[in-house]
Design a protein around this motif. Structure first.
Motif, PDB file in Angstrom:
ATOM      1  N   ASP A 178       0.811  -1.215   0.000  1.00 43.49           N
ATOM      2  CA  ASP A 178       0.000   0.000   0.000  1.00 43.49           C
ATOM      3  C   ASP A 178       0.846   1.267   0.000  1.00 43.49           C
ATOM      4  O   ASP A 178       0.425   2.313  -0.496  1.00 43.49           O
ATOM      5  N   SER A 179       2.063   1.190   0.567  1.00 39.25           N
ATOM      6  CA  SER A 179       2.924   2.377   0.604  1.00 39.25           C
ATOM      7  C   SER A 179       3.299   2.831  -0.805  1.00 39.25           C
ATOM      8  O   SER A 179       3.578   4.007  -1.026  1.00 39.25           O
ATOM      9  N   VAL A 180       3.305   1.890  -1.755  1.00 39.36           N
ATOM     10  CA  VAL A 180       3.560   2.230  -3.160  1.00 39.36           C
ATOM     11  C   VAL A 180       2.252   2.448  -3.913  1.00 39.36           C
ATOM     12  O   VAL A 180       2.098   3.433  -4.637  1.00 39.36           O
ATOM     13  N   TRP A 181       1.298   1.547  -3.721  1.00 38.35           N
ATOM     14  CA  TRP A 181       0.056   1.570  -4.491  1.00 38.35           C
ATOM     15  C   TRP A 181      -0.642   2.931  -4.421  1.00 38.35           C
ATOM     16  O   TRP A 181      -1.120   3.453  -5.427  1.00 38.35           O
ATOM     17  N   PHE A 182      -0.706   3.522  -3.231  1.00 37.49           N
ATOM     18  CA  PHE A 182      -1.427   4.776  -3.071  1.00 37.49           C
ATOM     19  C   PHE A 182      -0.584   6.001  -3.422  1.00 37.49           C
ATOM     20  O   PHE A 182      -1.072   7.129  -3.356  1.00 37.49           O
ATOM     21  N   CYS A 183       0.676   5.790  -3.788  1.00 37.82           N
ATOM     22  CA  CYS A 183       1.542   6.903  -4.200  1.00 37.82           C
ATOM     23  C   CYS A 183       1.651   7.039  -5.716  1.00 37.82           C
ATOM     24  O   CYS A 183       2.010   8.106  -6.216  1.00 37.82           O
ATOM     25  N   ILE A 184       1.366   5.962  -6.447  1.00 31.01           N
ATOM     26  CA  ILE A 184       1.500   6.028  -7.905  1.00 31.01           C
ATOM     27  C   ILE A 184       0.171   6.421  -8.538  1.00 31.01           C
ATOM     28  O   ILE A 184      -0.894   6.266  -7.946  1.00 31.01           O
ATOM     29  N   GLN A 185       0.240   6.934  -9.751  1.00 25.33           N
ATOM     30  CA  GLN A 185      -0.936   7.444 -10.446  1.00 25.33           C
ATOM     31  C   GLN A 185      -1.831   6.290 -10.913  1.00 25.33           C
ATOM     32  O   GLN A 185      -1.350   5.177 -11.152  1.00 25.33           O
ATOM     33  N   PRO A 186      -3.148   6.567 -11.073  1.00 26.32           N
ATOM     34  CA  PRO A 186      -4.061   5.520 -11.580  1.00 26.32           C
ATOM     35  C   PRO A 186      -3.606   4.931 -12.910  1.00 26.32           C
ATOM     36  O   PRO A 186      -3.777   3.728 -13.137  1.00 26.32           O
ATOM     37  N   ALA A 187      -3.034   5.759 -13.779  1.00 24.77           N
ATOM     38  CA  ALA A 187      -2.558   5.247 -15.068  1.00 24.77           C
ATOM     39  C   ALA A 187      -1.451   4.222 -14.862  1.00 24.77           C
ATOM     40  O   ALA A 187      -1.356   3.232 -15.601  1.00 24.77           O
ATOM     41  N   SER A 188      -0.603   4.429 -13.866  1.00 21.75           N
ATOM     42  CA  SER A 188       0.475   3.474 -13.586  1.00 21.75           C
ATOM     43  C   SER A 188      -0.074   2.208 -12.940  1.00 21.75           C
ATOM     44  O   SER A 188       0.410   1.105 -13.211  1.00 21.75           O
ATOM     45  N   GLN A 189      -1.080   2.359 -12.073  1.00 21.10           N
ATOM     46  CA  GLN A 189      -1.746   1.178 -11.516  1.00 21.10           C
ATOM     47  C   GLN A 189      -2.312   0.323 -12.650  1.00 21.10           C
ATOM     48  O   GLN A 189      -2.193  -0.902 -12.641  1.00 21.10           O
ATOM     49  N   LYS A 190      -2.939   1.000 -13.638  1.00 20.27           N
ATOM     50  CA  LYS A 190      -3.525   0.290 -14.772  1.00 20.27           C
ATOM     51  C   LYS A 190      -2.434  -0.422 -15.588  1.00 20.27           C
ATOM     52  O   LYS A 190      -2.625  -1.561 -16.030  1.00 20.27           O
ATOM     53  N   ASP A 191      -1.282   0.226 -15.782  1.00 23.59           N
ATOM     54  CA  ASP A 191      -0.194  -0.391 -16.546  1.00 23.59           C
ATOM     55  C   ASP A 191       0.338  -1.638 -15.840  1.00 23.59           C
ATOM     56  O   ASP A 191       0.610  -2.664 -16.482  1.00 23.59           O
ATOM     57  N   LEU A 192       0.502  -1.554 -14.522  1.00 23.12           N
ATOM     58  CA  LEU A 192       0.997  -2.714 -13.773  1.00 23.12           C
ATOM     59  C   LEU A 192       0.010  -3.875 -13.869  1.00 23.12           C
ATOM     60  O   LEU A 192       0.411  -5.030 -14.070  1.00 23.12           O
ATOM     61  N   CYS A 193      -1.280  -3.577 -13.741  1.00 18.56           N
ATOM     62  CA  CYS A 193      -2.293  -4.634 -13.832  1.00 18.56           C
ATOM     63  C   CYS A 193      -2.321  -5.244 -15.233  1.00 18.56           C
ATOM     64  O   CYS A 193      -2.463  -6.461 -15.391  1.00 18.56           O
ATOM     65  N   ALA A 194      -2.189  -4.399 -16.255  1.00 21.75           N
ATOM     66  CA  ALA A 194      -2.186  -4.906 -17.629  1.00 21.75           C
ATOM     67  C   ALA A 194      -0.994  -5.830 -17.864  1.00 21.75           C
ATOM     68  O   ALA A 194      -1.102  -6.845 -18.557  1.00 21.75           O
ATOM     69  N   SER A 215       6.889  -9.120 -24.466  1.00 21.10           N
ATOM     70  CA  SER A 215       7.188  -7.714 -24.719  1.00 21.10           C
ATOM     71  C   SER A 215       6.050  -6.784 -24.308  1.00 21.10           C
ATOM     72  O   SER A 215       6.285  -5.705 -23.764  1.00 21.10           O
ATOM     73  N   GLU A 216       4.806  -7.199 -24.577  1.00 21.18           N
ATOM     74  CA  GLU A 216       3.688  -6.323 -24.240  1.00 21.18           C
ATOM     75  C   GLU A 216       3.585  -6.120 -22.735  1.00 21.18           C
ATOM     76  O   GLU A 216       3.340  -5.003 -22.262  1.00 21.18           O
ATOM     77  N   ALA A 217       3.786  -7.178 -21.956  1.00 26.29           N
ATOM     78  CA  ALA A 217       3.795  -7.045 -20.501  1.00 26.29           C
ATOM     79  C   ALA A 217       4.970  -6.184 -20.052  1.00 26.29           C
ATOM     80  O   ALA A 217       4.835  -5.334 -19.157  1.00 26.29           O
ATOM     81  N   GLY A 218       6.125  -6.381 -20.684  1.00 25.45           N
ATOM     82  CA  GLY A 218       7.314  -5.620 -20.309  1.00 25.45           C
ATOM     83  C   GLY A 218       7.169  -4.137 -20.567  1.00 25.45           C
ATOM     84  O   GLY A 218       7.575  -3.302 -19.747  1.00 25.45           O
ATOM     85  N   ILE A 219       6.574  -3.785 -21.701  1.00 24.81           N
ATOM     86  CA  ILE A 219       6.467  -2.363 -22.034  1.00 24.81           C
ATOM     87  C   ILE A 219       5.489  -1.666 -21.097  1.00 24.81           C
ATOM     88  O   ILE A 219       5.674  -0.496 -20.737  1.00 24.81           O
ATOM     89  N   LEU A 221       4.994  -2.446 -17.890  1.00 25.47           N
ATOM     90  CA  LEU A 221       5.750  -2.216 -16.661  1.00 25.47           C
ATOM     91  C   LEU A 221       6.646  -0.983 -16.805  1.00 25.47           C
ATOM     92  O   LEU A 221       6.727  -0.142 -15.897  1.00 25.47           O
ATOM     93  N   SER A 222       7.289  -0.868 -17.962  1.00 23.44           N
ATOM     94  CA  SER A 222       8.222   0.238 -18.196  1.00 23.44           C
ATOM     95  C   SER A 222       7.505   1.581 -18.240  1.00 23.44           C
ATOM     96  O   SER A 222       8.051   2.598 -17.787  1.00 23.44           O
ATOM     97  N   PHE A 223       6.295   1.601 -18.798  1.00 23.26           N
ATOM     98  CA  PHE A 223       5.528   2.849 -18.840  1.00 23.26           C
ATOM     99  C   PHE A 223       5.357   3.428 -17.439  1.00 23.26           C
ATOM    100  O   PHE A 223       5.427   4.647 -17.248  1.00 23.26           O
ATOM    101  N   ALA A 224       5.113   2.557 -16.467  1.00 22.83           N
ATOM    102  CA  ALA A 224       4.901   3.025 -15.103  1.00 22.83           C
ATOM    103  C   ALA A 224       6.157   3.711 -14.556  1.00 22.83           C
ATOM    104  O   ALA A 224       6.066   4.736 -13.869  1.00 22.83           O
TER     105      ALA A 224
END
Length: 381
Positions: A178-194, A215-219, A221-224
């Motif tokens: 939670d210390s990370v989850w609530f600090c990152i943006q919703p778009a980054s949460q979405k990228d990690l889940c994707a 590659s699609e999973a890797g990219i 993660l990198s976006f975040a």
């Protein structure tokens, strides 16, 4: 021919291939190419195949021969997996977008309805315009829902049930904490889940998962990392440098509108760090640590004055990265450099991101078992 509408990478008989579907002026074609530039072109309606070698005239081949038949089948299966993965991710993003649009506009309408009697004539006209916009959005959303239904129909033909988005989100949140989850943006949460979802889909495909292309999973993660680390770091550094009467540091020209890259960061954090060997990154399986890593050095353009300015910036920067980069600069530089190398593999169509590379990338970014990862290093926990 027109550009390919879909492409994927796969292995067949211990060799790597790229398959793509392309629409020409006269037919739909499947193109399968190996690293030597040999291309098999199959005109799908006519089922005619041509083998094209560099500098040679295309040769007609019998696509019913076992070798070509199995190669074509493997190429089409790789494209099908890629398409289903994209459909799954798109479906969830459409659902999220739909709910967000409805909630935002509905809140605005409810707020104005409560104050309707206090509005001027001009404001009442704006209110009516907003209600019209809401109706138009709802119509557009109905179209999205129809599209979602089509995607679900497409996905229903898959033997494996798609990952549950809520389960995936819970897995990601538990991994990063939670210390990370609530600090990152919703778009980054979405990228990690994707990224997690893409990995799970490929992993469910069977025994060849180690040779699949992640590659699609890797990219995703990198976006975040680009969003949460690179952009805020260099944007805030730019503002700090303007106060010093400059906009360049370590040979990097900063600006308010520039799109920064991961590769710009390591030299600003440390004079040397641990990097991944290019020879190791070409291997389908992970190699021993001694063969995997080597030492990298910062750009010679980063001078002593640059280091002093960076130290001053980190000391006054009101962001968790300030303390992290000041105290653990070499560790952060190593993580970001390695993430950058794996990100570049993910971004290039001719490259495979193998399973061990994806696992390493995920470890570098989010860690595992409540430990490690760049985000946890920055935000603690």
């Amino acid at each position: 021919p027109h550009s390919p509408t879909l492409h994927a990478e796969f292995h067949y008989s211990q060799r790597r291939y790229t398959s793509a579907l392309a629409q020409t002026d006269t037919a739909r074609e499947l193109r399968i190419q190996n690293p030597d530039g040999h291309t098999l072109i199959v005109q799908l309606p006519q089922r005619q195949g041509y083998l094209c070698l560099p500098g040679a005239t295309p040769e007609l081949v019998d696509v019913t021969e076992p070798y070509y038949y199995n190669l074509i089948r493997a190429g089409l299966m790789a494209l099908e997996v890629k398409q289903k993965t994209q459909l799954l991710i798109k479906k969830d993003e459409l659902l999220s977008e739909k709910d967000s649009q409805i909630e935002t506009l509905s809140q605005q309408v409810r707020l104005l309805e409560a104050k309707i009697n206090q509005l001027s004539t001009e404001q009442q006209q704006q209110f009516e315009s907003l209600k019209t916009e809401l109706e138009e959005q709802e119509t557009a959303i109905q179209g999205q829902e129809a599209h979602i239904s089509e995607l679900q129909t497409e996905l229903s033909h898959s033997d494996q049930p798609p990952p549950d988005p809520q389960v995936v989100q819970r897995q990601v949140r538990e991994t990063v904490g939670d210390s990370v989850w609530f600090c990152i943006q919703p778009a980054s949460q979405k990228d990690l889940c994707a990224a997690y979802k893409n990995y799970q889909i490929l992993s469910a495909e069977g025994p060849d998962m180690q040779l699949a292309d992640y590659s699609e999973a890797g990219i995703r993660l990198s976006f975040a990392v680009e969003r949460e680390v690179v952009q805020p770091f260099l944007n805030d550094l730019y503002d700090f440098l303007l106060g010093q009467g400059q906009s360049e540091i370590g040979g990097i020209q900063l600006s308010a509108s520039r799109k920064y890259t991961l590769g710009m960061v390591p030299s600003l954090l440390a004079d040397q760090w641990q990097t991944l060997r290019d020879t190791a990154l070409k291997q389908q399986q992970s190699v021993a640590k001694k063969q995997r890593y080597s030492k990298a050095k910062a750009s010679k353009q980063v001078g002593e004055r640059d280091r002093a300015l960076l130290a001053e910036f980190f000391d006054q920067w009101e962001h968790p990265m300030g303390n992290c980069f000041a105290q653990k600069g070499r560790q952060a530089a190593a993580s970001i450099d390695q993430i950058n190398k794996l990100r570049n593999i993910s971004a290039h169509a001719e490259s495979f991101l193998y399973e061990w590379q994806y696992e390493l990338l995920r470890q570098l970014i989010v860690g595992s078992d409540g430990q490690g990862g760049l985000f946890r290093t920055i935000y603690g926990g």
